[in-house]
Design a protein around this motif. Structure first.
Motif, PDB file in Angstrom:
ATOM      1  N   LEU A   8       0.754  -1.199   0.006  1.00 32.44           N
ATOM      2  CA  LEU A   8      -0.117   0.145   0.013  1.00 32.44           C
ATOM      3  C   LEU A   8       1.016   1.425   0.084  1.00 32.44           C
ATOM      4  O   LEU A   8       1.010   2.075   1.097  1.00 32.44           O
ATOM      5  CB  LEU A   8      -0.986  -0.068   1.215  1.00 32.44           C
ATOM      6  N   ASP A   9       1.321   1.531  -1.077  1.00 32.47           N
ATOM      7  CA  ASP A   9       2.073   2.965  -1.270  1.00 32.47           C
ATOM      8  C   ASP A   9       1.242   3.973  -1.550  1.00 32.47           C
ATOM      9  O   ASP A   9       0.201   3.746  -2.134  1.00 32.47           O
ATOM     10  CB  ASP A   9       3.426   2.691  -2.187  1.00 32.47           C
ATOM     11  N   LYS A  10       1.829   5.220  -1.886  1.00 34.03           N
ATOM     12  CA  LYS A  10       1.197   6.350  -2.273  1.00 34.03           C
ATOM     13  C   LYS A  10       0.409   6.127  -3.436  1.00 34.03           C
ATOM     14  O   LYS A  10      -0.821   6.656  -3.729  1.00 34.03           O
ATOM     15  CB  LYS A  10       1.835   7.538  -2.363  1.00 34.03           C
ATOM     16  N   THR A  11       1.170   5.379  -4.635  1.00 36.05           N
ATOM     17  CA  THR A  11       0.675   5.348  -5.792  1.00 36.05           C
ATOM     18  C   THR A  11      -0.593   4.332  -5.842  1.00 36.05           C
ATOM     19  O   THR A  11      -1.874   4.888  -6.499  1.00 36.05           O
ATOM     20  CB  THR A  11       1.586   4.675  -6.948  1.00 36.05           C
ATOM     21  N   ARG A  13      -2.529   3.605  -3.440  1.00 32.23           N
ATOM     22  CA  ARG A  13      -3.844   4.406  -2.744  1.00 32.23           C
ATOM     23  C   ARG A  13      -4.329   5.485  -3.468  1.00 32.23           C
ATOM     24  O   ARG A  13      -5.612   5.702  -3.728  1.00 32.23           O
ATOM     25  CB  ARG A  13      -3.135   4.936  -1.438  1.00 32.23           C
ATOM     26  N   LYS A  14      -3.740   6.185  -4.358  1.00 31.56           N
ATOM     27  CA  LYS A  14      -4.389   7.231  -5.342  1.00 31.56           C
ATOM     28  C   LYS A  14      -5.200   6.544  -6.244  1.00 31.56           C
ATOM     29  O   LYS A  14      -6.329   6.753  -6.461  1.00 31.56           O
ATOM     30  CB  LYS A  14      -3.180   7.808  -6.229  1.00 31.56           C
ATOM     31  N   TYR A  15      -4.891   5.401  -6.921  1.00 31.44           N
ATOM     32  CA  TYR A  15      -5.846   4.717  -7.643  1.00 31.44           C
ATOM     33  C   TYR A  15      -6.904   4.084  -7.019  1.00 31.44           C
ATOM     34  O   TYR A  15      -8.033   4.132  -7.652  1.00 31.44           O
ATOM     35  CB  TYR A  15      -4.960   3.653  -8.601  1.00 31.44           C
ATOM     36  N   CYS A  52      -7.172   5.872   2.153  1.00 28.31           N
ATOM     37  CA  CYS A  52      -6.123   6.867   2.172  1.00 28.31           C
ATOM     38  C   CYS A  52      -5.167   6.660   3.310  1.00 28.31           C
ATOM     39  O   CYS A  52      -3.788   6.803   2.955  1.00 28.31           O
ATOM     40  CB  CYS A  52      -6.791   7.977   2.388  1.00 28.31           C
ATOM     41  N   GLU A  53      -5.373   6.101   4.438  1.00 27.42           N
ATOM     42  CA  GLU A  53      -4.565   5.859   5.433  1.00 27.42           C
ATOM     43  C   GLU A  53      -4.343   4.744   6.103  1.00 27.42           C
ATOM     44  O   GLU A  53      -3.621   4.325   6.956  1.00 27.42           O
ATOM     45  CB  GLU A  53      -4.697   6.946   6.490  1.00 27.42           C
ATOM     46  N   TYR A 103      -8.322  -2.512  -3.988  1.00 23.88           N
ATOM     47  CA  TYR A 103      -6.931  -2.916  -4.230  1.00 23.88           C
ATOM     48  C   TYR A 103      -6.699  -3.482  -5.591  1.00 23.88           C
ATOM     49  O   TYR A 103      -5.807  -3.047  -6.110  1.00 23.88           O
ATOM     50  CB  TYR A 103      -6.294  -3.597  -3.282  1.00 23.88           C
ATOM     51  N   GLN A 110      -3.039   1.283 -12.217  1.00 25.52           N
ATOM     52  CA  GLN A 110      -1.806   1.277 -11.887  1.00 25.52           C
ATOM     53  C   GLN A 110      -1.124   0.669 -13.076  1.00 25.52           C
ATOM     54  O   GLN A 110      -0.191   1.336 -13.953  1.00 25.52           O
ATOM     55  CB  GLN A 110      -1.065   0.644 -10.639  1.00 25.52           C
TER      56      GLN A 110
END
Length: 165
Positions: A8-11, A13-15, A52-53, A103, A110
């Motif tokens: 779960l990286d920023k990328t 999570r953005k998608y 998001c978190e 996910y 992604q």
């Protein structure tokens, strides 16, 4: 339920968030049965926070804290109807199912963003490749992830999802 090892990286999570916003904007966030009326109202924001978190575990805890499932559920077994108390496992199962779906949808997005045409589910002994566009559209139509993944004993496996040309 499909078990997925997640990164779960920023990328990602953005998608995942973009996919959630897509469903909310199109009034297509269909989670199936399991939540009570207040749970259905609370889910978009709680899921947004988890995407998001958090994780599926933080989503389950938030749903449990807000009592988003009925106290009892109707069960039909061998033609007989009975009631059973909703457990922590019910919250966990629900949260994993919905979080994993977002996910995988995020992984499809992604892959598309990086120019990959496929996503691959792999575990210790097998791997299956799926066209990212087809898988994404299928999951957007509220198909359960376990119905899409073509493995035997899908509930007993833990998959890693990777991108492939």
């Amino acid at each position: 339920m499909v078990q997925i090892k997640k990164r779960l990286d920023k990328t990602i999570r953005k998608y995942m968030l973009e996919e959630l916003e897509h469903d909310i904007e199109n009034a297509s966030l269909n989670v199936g049965e399991g939540l009570n009326h207040s749970g259905q109202a609370e889910l978009p924001e709680l899921l947004r926070e988890a995407v998001c978190e958090g994780t599926e575990e933080t989503l389950a805890e938030a749903l449990r804290h807000k009592q988003c499932m009925p106290v009892v559920q109707t069960v039909i077994e061998n033609g007989k109807v009975s009631l059973r108390r909703v457990t922590e496992e019910d919250y966990t199962y629900f949260s994993k199912r919905i979080f994993n779906t977002f996910y995988v949808r995020g992984k499809c997005r992604q892959a598309q963003g990086k120019g990959y045409s496929n996503v691959v589910f792999k575990d210790k002994g097998a791997r299956r490749s799926y066209q990212s566009t087809v898988l994404l559209n299928t999951l957007r139509e509220d198909c359960k992830l376990s119905q899409v993944i073509d493995f035997e004993d899908v509930q007993k496996r833990e998959f890693k999802v990777v991108m492939k040309e």
